[in-house]
Design a protein around this motif. Sequence first.
Motif, PDB file in Angstrom:
ATOM      1  N   LEU A  60       0.829  -1.207   0.000  1.00  0.00           N
ATOM      2  CA  LEU A  60       0.000   0.000   0.000  1.00  0.00           C
ATOM      3  C   LEU A  60       0.866   1.261   0.000  1.00  0.00           C
ATOM      4  O   LEU A  60       0.619   2.187  -0.780  1.00  0.00           O
ATOM      5  N   VAL A  61       1.885   1.308   0.847  1.00  0.00           N
ATOM      6  CA  VAL A  61       2.745   2.495   0.919  1.00  0.00           C
ATOM      7  C   VAL A  61       3.446   2.722  -0.416  1.00  0.00           C
ATOM      8  O   VAL A  61       3.470   3.845  -0.945  1.00  0.00           O
ATOM      9  N   TYR A  62       4.002   1.664  -0.971  1.00  0.00           N
ATOM     10  CA  TYR A  62       4.716   1.771  -2.246  1.00  0.00           C
ATOM     11  C   TYR A  62       3.789   2.224  -3.375  1.00  0.00           C
ATOM     12  O   TYR A  62       4.079   3.178  -4.112  1.00  0.00           O
ATOM     13  N   GLN A  63       2.638   1.583  -3.493  1.00  0.00           N
ATOM     14  CA  GLN A  63       1.770   1.862  -4.629  1.00  0.00           C
ATOM     15  C   GLN A  63       0.925   3.106  -4.420  1.00  0.00           C
ATOM     16  O   GLN A  63       0.612   3.813  -5.378  1.00  0.00           O
ATOM     17  N   LEU A  64       0.553   3.416  -3.178  1.00  0.00           N
ATOM     18  CA  LEU A  64      -0.216   4.627  -2.940  1.00  0.00           C
ATOM     19  C   LEU A  64       0.650   5.864  -3.155  1.00  0.00           C
ATOM     20  O   LEU A  64       0.180   6.878  -3.689  1.00  0.00           O
ATOM     21  N   THR A  65       1.925   5.792  -2.771  1.00  0.00           N
ATOM     22  CA  THR A  65       2.837   6.899  -3.047  1.00  0.00           C
ATOM     23  C   THR A  65       2.895   7.183  -4.542  1.00  0.00           C
ATOM     24  O   THR A  65       2.781   8.331  -4.988  1.00  0.00           O
ATOM     25  N   ALA A  66       3.052   6.129  -5.326  1.00  0.00           N
ATOM     26  CA  ALA A  66       3.116   6.290  -6.771  1.00  0.00           C
ATOM     27  C   ALA A  66       1.789   6.795  -7.339  1.00  0.00           C
ATOM     28  O   ALA A  66       1.766   7.653  -8.225  1.00  0.00           O
ATOM     29  N   SER A  67       0.672   6.288  -6.830  1.00  0.00           N
ATOM     30  CA  SER A  67      -0.624   6.658  -7.399  1.00  0.00           C
ATOM     31  C   SER A  67      -0.966   8.113  -7.140  1.00  0.00           C
ATOM     32  O   SER A  67      -1.586   8.778  -7.973  1.00  0.00           O
ATOM     33  N   LEU A  68      -0.555   8.652  -5.990  1.00  0.00           N
ATOM     34  CA  LEU A  68      -0.851  10.047  -5.684  1.00  0.00           C
ATOM     35  C   LEU A  68       0.044  11.009  -6.453  1.00  0.00           C
ATOM     36  O   LEU A  68      -0.394  12.086  -6.875  1.00  0.00           O
ATOM     37  N   LEU A  69       1.295  10.645  -6.648  1.00  0.00           N
ATOM     38  CA  LEU A  69       2.241  11.554  -7.285  1.00  0.00           C
ATOM     39  C   LEU A  69       2.166  11.530  -8.813  1.00  0.00           C
ATOM     40  O   LEU A  69       2.392  12.556  -9.461  1.00  0.00           O
ATOM     41  N   GLN A  70       1.869  10.376  -9.410  1.00  0.00           N
ATOM     42  CA  GLN A  70       1.951  10.272 -10.867  1.00  0.00           C
ATOM     43  C   GLN A  70       1.031  11.236 -11.608  1.00  0.00           C
ATOM     44  O   GLN A  70       1.473  11.900 -12.552  1.00  0.00           O
ATOM     45  N   PRO A  71      -0.256  11.371 -11.244  1.00  0.00           N
ATOM     46  CA  PRO A  71      -1.084  12.339 -11.967  1.00  0.00           C
ATOM     47  C   PRO A  71      -0.577  13.768 -11.805  1.00  0.00           C
ATOM     48  O   PRO A  71      -0.644  14.564 -12.759  1.00  0.00           O
ATOM     49  N   LEU A  72      -0.079  14.131 -10.624  1.00  0.00           N
ATOM     50  CA  LEU A  72       0.426  15.486 -10.404  1.00  0.00           C
ATOM     51  C   LEU A  72       1.657  15.753 -11.269  1.00  0.00           C
ATOM     52  O   LEU A  72       1.790  16.824 -11.879  1.00  0.00           O
ATOM     53  N   ILE A  73       2.548  14.767 -11.330  1.00  0.00           N
ATOM     54  CA  ILE A  73       3.728  14.913 -12.183  1.00  0.00           C
ATOM     55  C   ILE A  73       3.309  14.979 -13.648  1.00  0.00           C
ATOM     56  O   ILE A  73       3.854  15.767 -14.435  1.00  0.00           O
ATOM     57  N   GLY A  74       2.322  14.175 -14.037  1.00  0.00           N
ATOM     58  CA  GLY A  74       1.837  14.193 -15.415  1.00  0.00           C
ATOM     59  C   GLY A  74       1.250  15.541 -15.803  1.00  0.00           C
ATOM     60  O   GLY A  74       1.487  16.044 -16.906  1.00  0.00           O
ATOM     61  N   ILE A  75       0.461  16.146 -14.909  1.00  0.00           N
ATOM     62  CA  ILE A  75      -0.125  17.462 -15.184  1.00  0.00           C
ATOM     63  C   ILE A  75       0.980  18.498 -15.378  1.00  0.00           C
ATOM     64  O   ILE A  75       0.936  19.326 -16.304  1.00  0.00           O
TER      65      ILE A  75
END
Length: 405
Positions: A60-75
């Motif tokens: 959860l920590v590994y994948q939730l970190t990625a899931s929250l940051l990826q859209p922000l980085i993409g924008i």
Amino acid sequence: MSEVSLERPRTAGATVFPVLAGASFCHLLNDMIQSLFTAAYPIFKGGFDLSFAQIGLLTLVYQLTASLLQPLIGIYTDRRPQPYSLPFGMGVTMVALLVLAVASSYPMLLAASALLGIGSSIFHPESSRLARLASGGAHGLAQSIFQIGGNLGAALGPLLVAFFVLPHGQASLAWFALAALGGMLVLTALSRWYTSNGHARPAARGGAVIHPDLTMRQVGGALSVLFCLMVSKWFYLATFTSYYIFFLVGRFGIRDAQAQIYLFVFLAAVAAGTLIGGPVGDRIGRKTVIWVSILGVLPFALALPYVSLPATVALSVVIGLLIASAFPAIVVYAQELMPGRVGMVSGLFFGLAFGMGGVGAAVLGVLADWTSIDFVYRACAFLPAIGVLAALLPNVDRRRTAAGR
């Protein structure tokens, strides 16, 4: 792959296969390192006396970190592309691997899992954009080539754990930092191609936001359906990526090393399905691929918890082939819904993949502690039925337009 071959002038609209191959190779290295982490769960479970819930929390920590940051980085990178963020992201992943190798406590494992998520969140949106830029218009093919690298890397993880990490212990994970270092060198060359071909210029404001033939409400509805399909797909996949080894050992009494090999077989099938899904979607339509690949898993998923070991392995291959073919089609379908927002869409859907997988692993870990791994597999077998919602997606393939960056 030489720098000269990347920067040679090419005909407009041609697919740049050296760039796609380089991006796919680095995706292989990135996801191989992530797979080493999850495949090494039996080592961490025994060495730190972890419960299934604690194993799920690592995911959860590994994948939730990625899931929250990826859209922000993409924008952000939609407006200001950052080609040299690619080797930086791989560097963060390398640091995470080294922390895993020397971890002496559960909090250190959690910290390493968060670093893995950060590295992936930097890597995926910009590398997915790179694959689209090199596609020459064959977006499904390019997405499949890019993603098969990741799936092959994920498949290699269990084999490397079985034949190298298990015999030599947790500290041997540090040797794979050399692979990450090699990835940083290749990504630096790809970043030069990205920049030298004019793709790193800031995007003009006011570009296309949604498909020209659809209303905002239709696009929102389609994205909602895709979200539900992603929940179904990644919750079900979490039963394999985090708990398949424990299921096989507990149900059939086999050794950990043998179970790692069977996990590799499943992940190899996932890699093959990923390669198939993109070009088939280019040819027959992405909606059809999405529909068949998720709902089509249902009968095999329902049978899997009740059959023998050989039949379990055979069914896992069919399930991997079918369910993996959905993801390239889903990503490109979403990019066509929102042309000009490739980074945001890629970050959102890769982020959803990580987030749903992480939440699924955590929830299923708690459920396994309360009941059993066998019960988890029986209950989750119904998840692919959500694939029926694919019927609600609009047929954008018939009205495909040339999408910008």
